[in-house]
Design an enzyme around this catalytic site. Structure first.
Site, PDB file in Angstrom:
ATOM      1  N   PRO A  11       8.520  38.036 -24.841  1.00  0.00           N
ATOM      2  CG  PRO A  11       8.456  38.656 -22.606  1.00  0.00           C
ATOM      3  CD  PRO A  11       7.591  38.516 -23.817  1.00  0.00           C
ATOM      4  CG  ASN A  12      13.559  36.559 -22.370  1.00  0.00           C
ATOM      5  OD1 ASN A  12      14.593  37.201 -22.525  1.00  0.00           O
ATOM      6  ND2 ASN A  12      12.733  36.784 -21.360  1.00  0.00           N
ATOM      7  NE  ARG A  19      14.021  31.777 -22.370  1.00  0.00           N
ATOM      8  CZ  ARG A  19      12.704  31.978 -22.302  1.00  0.00           C
ATOM      9  NH1 ARG A  19      11.997  32.113 -23.414  1.00  0.00           N
ATOM     10  NH2 ARG A  19      12.108  32.052 -21.142  1.00  0.00           N
ATOM     11  CE1 TYR A  24      10.392  27.703 -22.603  1.00  0.00           C
ATOM     12  CE2 TYR A  24      12.598  28.423 -22.006  1.00  0.00           C
ATOM     13  CZ  TYR A  24      11.250  28.367 -21.738  1.00  0.00           C
ATOM     14  OH  TYR A  24      10.750  28.965 -20.614  1.00  0.00           O
ATOM     15  CG  ASN A  74       5.080  31.291 -26.423  1.00  0.00           C
ATOM     16  OD1 ASN A  74       4.849  31.694 -25.277  1.00  0.00           O
ATOM     17  ND2 ASN A  74       5.952  30.334 -26.679  1.00  0.00           N
ATOM     18  CB  ALA A  77       7.847  36.022 -18.749  1.00  0.00           C
ATOM     19  CG  HIS A  80       3.594  33.167 -16.174  1.00  0.00           C
ATOM     20  ND1 HIS A  80       2.829  32.049 -16.444  1.00  0.00           N
ATOM     21  CD2 HIS A  80       4.779  32.974 -16.821  1.00  0.00           C
ATOM     22  CE1 HIS A  80       3.532  31.206 -17.198  1.00  0.00           C
ATOM     23  NE2 HIS A  80       4.713  31.749 -17.445  1.00  0.00           N
ATOM     24  CG  ASP A  87      -7.489  44.411 -19.503  1.00  0.00           C
ATOM     25  OD1 ASP A  87      -8.071  43.393 -19.088  1.00  0.00           O
ATOM     26  OD2 ASP A  87      -7.224  45.389 -18.777  1.00  0.00           O
ATOM     27  CD  GLU A 101      -2.167  30.911 -22.725  1.00  0.00           C
ATOM     28  OE1 GLU A 101      -3.371  31.214 -22.496  1.00  0.00           O
ATOM     29  OE2 GLU A 101      -1.355  30.629 -21.826  1.00  0.00           O
ATOM     30  CG  HIS A 103       2.635  28.288 -23.006  1.00  0.00           C
ATOM     31  ND1 HIS A 103       3.186  29.511 -22.710  1.00  0.00           N
ATOM     32  CD2 HIS A 103       1.311  28.397 -22.736  1.00  0.00           C
ATOM     33  CE1 HIS A 103       2.235  30.322 -22.271  1.00  0.00           C
ATOM     34  NE2 HIS A 103       1.089  29.670 -22.286  1.00  0.00           N
ATOM     35  CB  SER A 105       7.908  24.409 -21.489  1.00  0.00           C
ATOM     36  OG  SER A 105       7.346  25.606 -20.971  1.00  0.00           O
ATOM     37  NE  ARG A 110       9.619  25.479 -17.389  1.00  0.00           N
ATOM     38  CZ  ARG A 110       9.949  26.565 -18.089  1.00  0.00           C
ATOM     39  NH1 ARG A 110       9.155  26.988 -19.060  1.00  0.00           N
ATOM     40  NH2 ARG A 110      11.068  27.206 -17.834  1.00  0.00           N
TER      41      ARG A 110
HETATM   42  C1  DQA Z   1       6.843  29.756 -22.423  1.00  0.00           C
HETATM   43  C2  DQA Z   1       6.622  29.423 -20.938  1.00  0.00           C
HETATM   44  C3  DQA Z   1       6.768  30.672 -20.080  1.00  0.00           C
HETATM   45  O1  DQA Z   1       6.612  30.336 -18.712  1.00  0.00           O
HETATM   46  C4  DQA Z   1       8.137  31.287 -20.260  1.00  0.00           C
HETATM   47  O2  DQA Z   1       8.223  32.497 -19.539  1.00  0.00           O
HETATM   48  C5  DQA Z   1       8.529  31.480 -21.679  1.00  0.00           C
HETATM   49  C6  DQA Z   1       8.159  30.472 -22.655  1.00  0.00           C
HETATM   50  C7  DQA Z   1       6.842  28.492 -23.302  1.00  0.00           C
HETATM   51  O3  DQA Z   1       6.738  28.642 -24.519  1.00  0.00           O
HETATM   52  O4  DQA Z   1       6.986  27.374 -22.785  1.00  0.00           O
HETATM   53  O5  DQA Z   1       9.228  32.421 -22.026  1.00  0.00           O
HETATM   54  O6  DQA Z   1       5.764  30.586 -22.849  1.00  0.00           O
END
Ligand code: DQA
Length: 147
Positions: A11-12, A19, A24, A74, A77, A80, A87, A101, A103, A105, A110
């Site tokens: 998401p996002n 954003r 990012y 990626n 959110a 977390h 699963d 995995e 990210h 950031s 953070r």
């Molecule tokens: C993220 C880090 C996550 O905490 C955050 O919710 C994101 C992006 C990253 O790519 O740094 O949406 O996965």
């Protein structure tokens, strides 16, 4: 034979570019996808997808399990708190399908809630904090590890 790598985004991440660019970066997800596609050999296909929907993301992980396709993920959110995504990812681990995995950031620098990943325990490895290069490093590893 073409090797496909699924590059899945939660998401996002469709909002990258506008954003929180200070966190990012200014590349859009399409920019990242184009950069990946340009950097891989001709026999590698980057299948980049993004969704804000947990169920859709889980469905794509199931697809990767069934097709035995390596995944760069990626989870955004969902990282977390999504036990459902964990699963699903555990099925990749059990099937011996690589899962990296990523990210953009470094979550450990953070907010405290970002210090927990429920995904890392079933991932093959984690790359975080290198902006769009996190994806490039992950794809590079997947290609090095292919038999
Ligand atoms: C993220 C880090 C996550 O905490 C955050 O919710 C994101 C992006 C990253 O790519 O740094 O949406 O996965």
């Amino acid at each position: 034979m073409t090797t496909t790598i699924l590059v899945l985004n939660g998401p996002n991440l469709g909002r990258l570019g506008t954003r929180e660019p200070e966190v990012y970066g200014s590349e859009t997800l399409a920019d990242i996808g184009a950069g990946l596609a340009a950097s891989v050999p001709d026999d590698v296909a980057i299948d980049l997808r993004q969704t804000d929907d947990e169920a859709e993301l889980i469905g794509w992980i199931h697809e990767a399990v069934d097709r035995r396709v390596p995944v760069v993920l990626n989870p955004a959110a969902f990282t977390h708190y999504s036990y459902a995504l964990r699963d699903a990812a555990a099925q990749l681990k059990r099937a011996g399908v690589p899962l990296v995995e990523v990210h953009l950031s470094n979550p450990y620098t953070r907010e405290t809630f970002r210090h927990t990943s429920v995904i890392s325990g079933v991932a093959t490895g984690v790359i975080a904090g290198f902006g769009a290069d996190s994806y490039r490093l992950a794809v590079d590893w997947v290609l090095r590890s292919r038999g």
